[in-house]
Design an enzyme around this catalytic site. Structure first.
Site, PDB file in Angstrom:
ATOM      1  N   HIS A 210       0.852  -1.204   0.000  1.00 27.32           N
ATOM      2  CA  HIS A 210       0.000   0.000   0.000  1.00 27.32           C
ATOM      3  C   HIS A 210       0.879   1.243   0.000  1.00 27.32           C
ATOM      4  O   HIS A 210       1.728   1.413   0.883  1.00 27.32           O
ATOM      5  CB  HIS A 210      -0.899  -0.001   1.238  1.00 27.32           C
ATOM      6  CG  HIS A 210      -2.180   0.760   1.051  1.00 27.32           C
ATOM      7  ND1 HIS A 210      -2.211   2.068   0.639  1.00 27.32           N
ATOM      8  CD2 HIS A 210      -3.481   0.389   1.208  1.00 27.32           C
ATOM      9  CE1 HIS A 210      -3.470   2.482   0.558  1.00 27.32           C
ATOM     10  NE2 HIS A 210      -4.255   1.479   0.892  1.00 27.32           N
TER      11      HIS A 210
ATOM     12  N   HIS B 235      -2.886  -8.016 -14.151  1.00 28.73           N
ATOM     13  CA  HIS B 235      -4.146  -7.295 -14.284  1.00 28.73           C
ATOM     14  C   HIS B 235      -4.245  -6.611 -15.641  1.00 28.73           C
ATOM     15  O   HIS B 235      -3.380  -5.824 -16.029  1.00 28.73           O
ATOM     16  CB  HIS B 235      -4.276  -6.260 -13.170  1.00 28.73           C
ATOM     17  CG  HIS B 235      -5.363  -5.262 -13.392  1.00 28.73           C
ATOM     18  ND1 HIS B 235      -6.665  -5.619 -13.673  1.00 28.73           N
ATOM     19  CD2 HIS B 235      -5.345  -3.896 -13.395  1.00 28.73           C
ATOM     20  CE1 HIS B 235      -7.398  -4.536 -13.828  1.00 28.73           C
ATOM     21  NE2 HIS B 235      -6.617  -3.482 -13.671  1.00 28.73           N
TER      22      HIS B 235
ATOM     23  N   HIS C 279      -8.182  -7.999 -24.806  1.00 30.52           N
ATOM     24  CA  HIS C 279      -8.780  -7.948 -26.139  1.00 30.52           C
ATOM     25  C   HIS C 279     -10.209  -8.484 -26.135  1.00 30.52           C
ATOM     26  O   HIS C 279     -11.108  -7.888 -26.729  1.00 30.52           O
ATOM     27  CB  HIS C 279      -7.927  -8.762 -27.113  1.00 30.52           C
ATOM     28  CG  HIS C 279      -8.427  -8.753 -28.524  1.00 30.52           C
ATOM     29  ND1 HIS C 279      -9.352  -9.674 -28.996  1.00 30.52           N
ATOM     30  CD2 HIS C 279      -8.149  -7.930 -29.567  1.00 30.52           C
ATOM     31  CE1 HIS C 279      -9.611  -9.420 -30.255  1.00 30.52           C
ATOM     32  NE2 HIS C 279      -8.893  -8.378 -30.644  1.00 30.52           N
TER      33      HIS C 279
ATOM     34  N   ASN D 214     -11.108  -4.326 -19.685  1.00 33.49           N
ATOM     35  CA  ASN D 214     -10.694  -4.225 -18.283  1.00 33.49           C
ATOM     36  C   ASN D 214     -11.909  -4.533 -17.410  1.00 33.49           C
ATOM     37  O   ASN D 214     -12.804  -3.707 -17.262  1.00 33.49           O
ATOM     38  CB  ASN D 214     -10.158  -2.822 -18.002  1.00 33.49           C
ATOM     39  CG  ASN D 214      -9.692  -2.655 -16.562  1.00 33.49           C
ATOM     40  OD1 ASN D 214      -9.927  -3.504 -15.715  1.00 33.49           O
ATOM     41  ND2 ASN D 214      -9.029  -1.541 -16.285  1.00 33.49           N
TER      42      ASN D 214
END
Length: 501
Positions: A313, A401, A430, A434
């Site tokens: 973080h 991701h 593709h 996302n």
């Protein structure tokens, strides 16, 4: 001299370089083998020497050794007692293994497809974007790495879009229930057996919560431990797995379900701020449902075992905290703005994450090389180029991701990966766009659909999220893994990989 002679001379000139590269390759392989097996190589001569010495002992020596052990029976009993007690304590206190029994990724119906031409026509018809913004979105789409078969929610197919709480709930129910229905069908799990439920969705957090919607739909038991994570960005899927893992260390013999999704209906930006328009072009409908368990009996049918979760973080740094920020623009329209420093901040978060993860997964040979360059830089003040550990020695598959083409390109370069290592990420971007926190599961499903997952393979799932966070999960395949029931790639895997422009 004829052209054929020139070619032969050219090739002859390059031959020593080729031989040198091959030599260096095998020197490095030999180094890794020796260091990784150093303990074994040291013990082999000792074992041989002991065996030779034992073979030369006569019967009288063996008899004397046995008498000596008899006289020290009390010591042997005490040592054995301590050994048994120590093993008992270790077995009782060691972390319980967490198994991934199965998972499902949501596949939207075809009528929700959003080809580029439809997407741009819809943007123009809404009348919310000026010509500059329309052209900007068109260029982003062309360079994004997205294909023509991604999906947007039902509300986005209307002109004007139907932006309402009811429409957002419909999208959430479609995705979550669709993934869960497939998961329950593939595992034959009774919903009443679920003891832990963790749901993560960053931008849509209604009352009652999304987790409560699932409890109501499937009539889960009254004492279920349910959690709803919001505002944690695209890396929240790994955070949800980490929370479920911790709960499975406390609650025995149970199942945990982790649902990861994002909601687009109420979070489309209808303004002309360029930094807020990028999410419009990248985010698409998607979600996943994952079944975890700490039951020893589930090891037989489980696909993977959770090995490590590492969370980083960077929220204490102001620039990192604000690099992905939901806010209103000058006209009062709400959207998520992306900072121009996003990739640099993601790089710093990645560096922090792999610094922690590296010692847990890398072979000792790589750790020594990394440590030696660090010592050379710190102690001797030399301008030593930082050594990038070869994570290909630790992992067989990478689920990065699918946040966008730039994210995948950056990790491919920084981690020195090969095109085949980022294939799953590029093809997921593709085919599905996302899908936020669920994208790493679509990538794992791609690897399985290609029949590449073998027993003992290690998988690295790595995701970035607002805050700013970088989180990693490491899984080990318990068998040769086949595609899940009604895989999201079921009817299109043969078309992939596709060549990207």
């Amino acid at each position: 001299m004829d052209s054929g002679g020139q070619i032969r001379i050219h090739q002859a000139g390059r031959l020593p370089d080729f031989l040198q590269s091959v030599k260096l390759k095998y020197v490095k392989l030999g180094y890794h083998y020796v260091i990784s097996n150093l303990l074994t190589l040291c013990f082999v001569p000792l074992i041989i020497a002991t065996s030779i010495e034992a073979s030369q002992m006569n019967p009288d020596d063996l008899r004397q050794l046995w008498l000596h052990l008899q006289y020290n029976l009390v010591s042997i009993v005490i040592c054995s007692t301590f050994l048994v007690c120590g093993l008992t304590v270790y077995i009782m206190t060691r972390p319980r293994p967490v198994y991934l029994v199965d998972y499902a990724c949501f596949r939207a119906p075809d009528h929700l497809r959003a080809p580029f031409c439809n997407f741009m026509l819809h943007c123009r018809l809404t009348g919310d974007f000026d010509e500059s913004s329309l052209e900007f979105q068109r260029k982003i789409l062309e360079r994004s790495g997205l294909g023509e078969d991604t999906y947007v929610p039902e509300a986005m197919h209307h002109v004007p879009p139907k932006i309402s709480m009811a429409a957002a709930r419909e999208e959430a129910e479609l995705v979550m229930f669709g993934a869960l229905d497939n998961l329950f069908a593939s595992t034959n799990l009774n919903a009443k057996d679920i003891g832990i439920l963790v749901v993560n969705c960053s931008l849509f957090n209604p009352t009652p919560s999304l987790s409560a919607m699932i409890v109501n739909k499937y009539k889960l038991r009254g004492n279920i431990r349910s959690f709803n994570l919001g505002g944690m960005g695209c890396s929240a899927g790994v955070i949800a797995v980490d929370l479920a893992k911790d709960l499975l260390q406390v609650h025995r013999n149970t199942y945990a379900v982790v649902v990861s999704t994002e909601n687009i209906t109420q979070n489309r930006y209808f303004g002309n701020n360029k930094s807020m328009l990028i999410p419009n072009c990248l985010f698409r409908v998607g979600g996943s449902a994952v079944l975890l368990s700490n039951k020893s009996g589930e090891k037989k049918r489980a696909k993977y075992k959770l090995v490590h979760v590492v969370r980083t973080h960077r929220g204490a740094v102001d620039k990192a905290f604000r690099c992905v920020f939901q806010e209103q623009d000058d006209t009062g329209k709400t959207g998520v703005s992306l900072s121009k420093d996003l990739m640099a901040i993601a790089g710093e978060a990645l560096k922090s994450n792999i610094t922690t993860l590296g010692p847990l997964v890398l072979p000792i040979s790589e750790q020594l090389l990394f440590f030696s360059t660090l010592v050379g830089k710190k102690l001797f003040k030399k301008k030593v180029k930082p050594y990038i550990p070869d994570f290909k020695l630790a992992f067989d598959h990478f689920c990065i991701h699918a946040g966008g083409r730039a994210v995948i390109d950056e990790l491919e370069k920084n981690l020195q990966l090969l095109p085949e290592h980022v294939e799953a990420a590029r093809m997921t971007l593709h085919r599905f766009g996302n899908t936020s926190s669920s994208s790493i599961w679509y990538e794992l499903a791609y690897i399985e659909a290609k029949r590449r997952m073998r027993k003992g393979n290690r998988v690295w799932q790595i995701a970035f999220g607002s805050g700013f966070k970088c989180n990693s999960a490491v899984w080990e395949a318990l068998r040769n893994v086949k595609p899940s029931y009604k895989s999201a790639w079921e009817d299109c895997i043969d078309k992939y990989p596709v060549k990207l422009a």
